[in-house]
Design a protein around this motif. Sequence first.
Motif, PDB file in Angstrom:
ATOM      1  N   SER A 192     -41.685  39.447  31.131  1.00 56.29           N
ATOM      2  CA  SER A 192     -42.412  40.454  30.347  1.00 56.29           C
ATOM      3  C   SER A 192     -43.798  40.709  30.931  1.00 56.29           C
ATOM      4  O   SER A 192     -44.267  41.847  30.985  1.00 56.29           O
ATOM      5  N   THR A 193     -44.456  39.639  31.396  1.00 54.33           N
ATOM      6  CA  THR A 193     -45.783  39.792  31.995  1.00 54.33           C
ATOM      7  C   THR A 193     -45.697  40.568  33.302  1.00 54.33           C
ATOM      8  O   THR A 193     -46.482  41.494  33.542  1.00 54.33           O
ATOM      9  N   LEU A 194     -44.721  40.211  34.157  1.00 51.01           N
ATOM     10  CA  LEU A 194     -44.574  40.908  35.437  1.00 51.01           C
ATOM     11  C   LEU A 194     -44.137  42.356  35.245  1.00 51.01           C
ATOM     12  O   LEU A 194     -44.455  43.217  36.064  1.00 51.01           O
ATOM     13  N   ASP A 195     -43.406  42.625  34.183  1.00 49.67           N
ATOM     14  CA  ASP A 195     -42.987  44.003  33.903  1.00 49.67           C
ATOM     15  C   ASP A 195     -44.182  44.921  33.638  1.00 49.67           C
ATOM     16  O   ASP A 195     -44.095  46.138  33.801  1.00 49.67           O
ATOM     17  N   GLN A 196     -45.300  44.311  33.224  1.00 48.68           N
ATOM     18  CA  GLN A 196     -46.500  45.113  32.952  1.00 48.68           C
ATOM     19  C   GLN A 196     -47.054  45.755  34.229  1.00 48.68           C
ATOM     20  O   GLN A 196     -47.870  46.674  34.168  1.00 48.68           O
ATOM     21  N   SER A 197     -46.607  45.270  35.399  1.00 52.00           N
ATOM     22  CA  SER A 197     -47.076  45.858  36.658  1.00 52.00           C
ATOM     23  C   SER A 197     -46.683  47.326  36.777  1.00 52.00           C
ATOM     24  O   SER A 197     -47.320  48.099  37.491  1.00 52.00           O
ATOM     25  N   LEU A 198     -45.637  47.753  36.061  1.00 46.54           N
ATOM     26  CA  LEU A 198     -45.211  49.151  36.090  1.00 46.54           C
ATOM     27  C   LEU A 198     -46.262  50.072  35.487  1.00 46.54           C
ATOM     28  O   LEU A 198     -46.294  51.268  35.783  1.00 46.54           O
ATOM     29  N   LEU A 199     -47.132  49.512  34.656  1.00 43.47           N
ATOM     30  CA  LEU A 199     -48.185  50.325  34.031  1.00 43.47           C
ATOM     31  C   LEU A 199     -49.221  50.787  35.050  1.00 43.47           C
ATOM     32  O   LEU A 199     -50.024  51.675  34.765  1.00 43.47           O
ATOM     33  N   LEU A 200     -49.206  50.164  36.245  1.00 40.82           N
ATOM     34  CA  LEU A 200     -50.128  50.594  37.302  1.00 40.82           C
ATOM     35  C   LEU A 200     -49.706  51.924  37.920  1.00 40.82           C
ATOM     36  O   LEU A 200     -50.511  52.605  38.551  1.00 40.82           O
ATOM     37  N   GLY A 255     -39.879  45.677  36.499  1.00 39.22           N
ATOM     38  CA  GLY A 255     -41.227  45.407  36.996  1.00 39.22           C
ATOM     39  C   GLY A 255     -41.295  44.091  37.746  1.00 39.22           C
ATOM     40  O   GLY A 255     -41.984  43.963  38.760  1.00 39.22           O
ATOM     41  N   THR A 256     -40.529  43.095  37.254  1.00 41.74           N
ATOM     42  CA  THR A 256     -40.476  41.798  37.924  1.00 41.74           C
ATOM     43  C   THR A 256     -39.863  41.934  39.311  1.00 41.74           C
ATOM     44  O   THR A 256     -40.382  41.393  40.290  1.00 41.74           O
ATOM     45  N   LEU A 257     -38.755  42.681  39.383  1.00 39.37           N
ATOM     46  CA  LEU A 257     -38.074  42.899  40.663  1.00 39.37           C
ATOM     47  C   LEU A 257     -38.990  43.619  41.652  1.00 39.37           C
ATOM     48  O   LEU A 257     -39.112  43.210  42.816  1.00 39.37           O
ATOM     49  N   ILE A 258     -39.665  44.662  41.173  1.00 35.15           N
ATOM     50  CA  ILE A 258     -40.568  45.426  42.048  1.00 35.15           C
ATOM     51  C   ILE A 258     -41.728  44.550  42.504  1.00 35.15           C
ATOM     52  O   ILE A 258     -42.124  44.571  43.675  1.00 35.15           O
ATOM     53  N   THR A 259     -42.290  43.744  41.580  1.00 29.05           N
ATOM     54  CA  THR A 259     -43.399  42.852  41.922  1.00 29.05           C
ATOM     55  C   THR A 259     -42.983  41.852  42.996  1.00 29.05           C
ATOM     56  O   THR A 259     -43.710  41.622  43.972  1.00 29.05           O
ATOM     57  N   LEU A 260     -41.790  41.262  42.835  1.00 30.16           N
ATOM     58  CA  LEU A 260     -41.299  40.305  43.831  1.00 30.16           C
ATOM     59  C   LEU A 260     -41.085  40.960  45.182  1.00 30.16           C
ATOM     60  O   LEU A 260     -41.422  40.394  46.226  1.00 30.16           O
ATOM     61  N   LEU A 261     -40.544  42.192  45.168  1.00 32.07           N
ATOM     62  CA  LEU A 261     -40.330  42.918  46.424  1.00 32.07           C
ATOM     63  C   LEU A 261     -41.660  43.220  47.116  1.00 32.07           C
ATOM     64  O   LEU A 261     -41.785  43.098  48.339  1.00 32.07           O
ATOM     65  N   VAL A 262     -42.670  43.608  46.317  1.00 33.82           N
ATOM     66  CA  VAL A 262     -43.994  43.900  46.878  1.00 33.82           C
ATOM     67  C   VAL A 262     -44.613  42.631  47.478  1.00 33.82           C
ATOM     68  O   VAL A 262     -45.167  42.654  48.583  1.00 33.82           O
ATOM     69  N   VAL A 263     -44.493  41.505  46.753  1.00 33.79           N
ATOM     70  CA  VAL A 263     -45.071  40.240  47.235  1.00 33.79           C
ATOM     71  C   VAL A 263     -44.381  39.791  48.519  1.00 33.79           C
ATOM     72  O   VAL A 263     -45.032  39.421  49.504  1.00 33.79           O
TER      73      VAL A 263
END
Length: 199
Positions: A27-35, A54-62
């Motif tokens: 849920s916290t990582l999903d908040q990255s979509l708000l950017l 958002g979690t998947l996208i964050t992991l892919l970006v990292v």
Amino acid sequence: MKKYLITGLLVWIPLVITAWVLRSIVSTLDQSLLLLPASLQPDNLIGFKLWGLGTLITLLVVVGTGMVASNLLGQRLVRIWESVLSRIPVVKQIYSSVKQVSDTLLGPGGQAFRKALLIQYPHQGSWTIAFQTGQPIGELAQHLPTDSVSVYVPTTPNPTSGFFLMMARKDVIELEMSVDEALKFIISMGSVAPEQGKH
């Protein structure tokens, strides 16, 4: 009845806590979509929320950032970026401090939490598990015994808080147990003993 209740709790409590922790992280990582701009946010594009996107996208970006920063061009770009940040007041102090800590804890050359130790703390005759985090250097090393180590003593059951000590190496005992086993022992307040015969 009491026996069955305790057995049931022992089954469900770890599952519920694990699910709660994972849900909180996702849920916290999903908040990255708000950017993203509102027009590009998946909720608005497809009309409903995709939990975990958002979690998947964050992991892919990292991971992508790590891949880029691992090659020569990426390393050069990182150095340029750090050079820019080092010229900005306040940002320089925050960034350099956080980077130094993260490099120590996560970097391949870092020595933090590489060894589990047994030390006498908070007084002689009272023993606890600690972790070696490095060695005192510079001015500190001049005032300490020649062979000293930096030690982190975690609290239980929350090992993220604790105490930082500098001790003579002769006063610490290096343990064969892994850091993971030591952490389990600390978090469980000594009720989960390290497995024997694996080292």
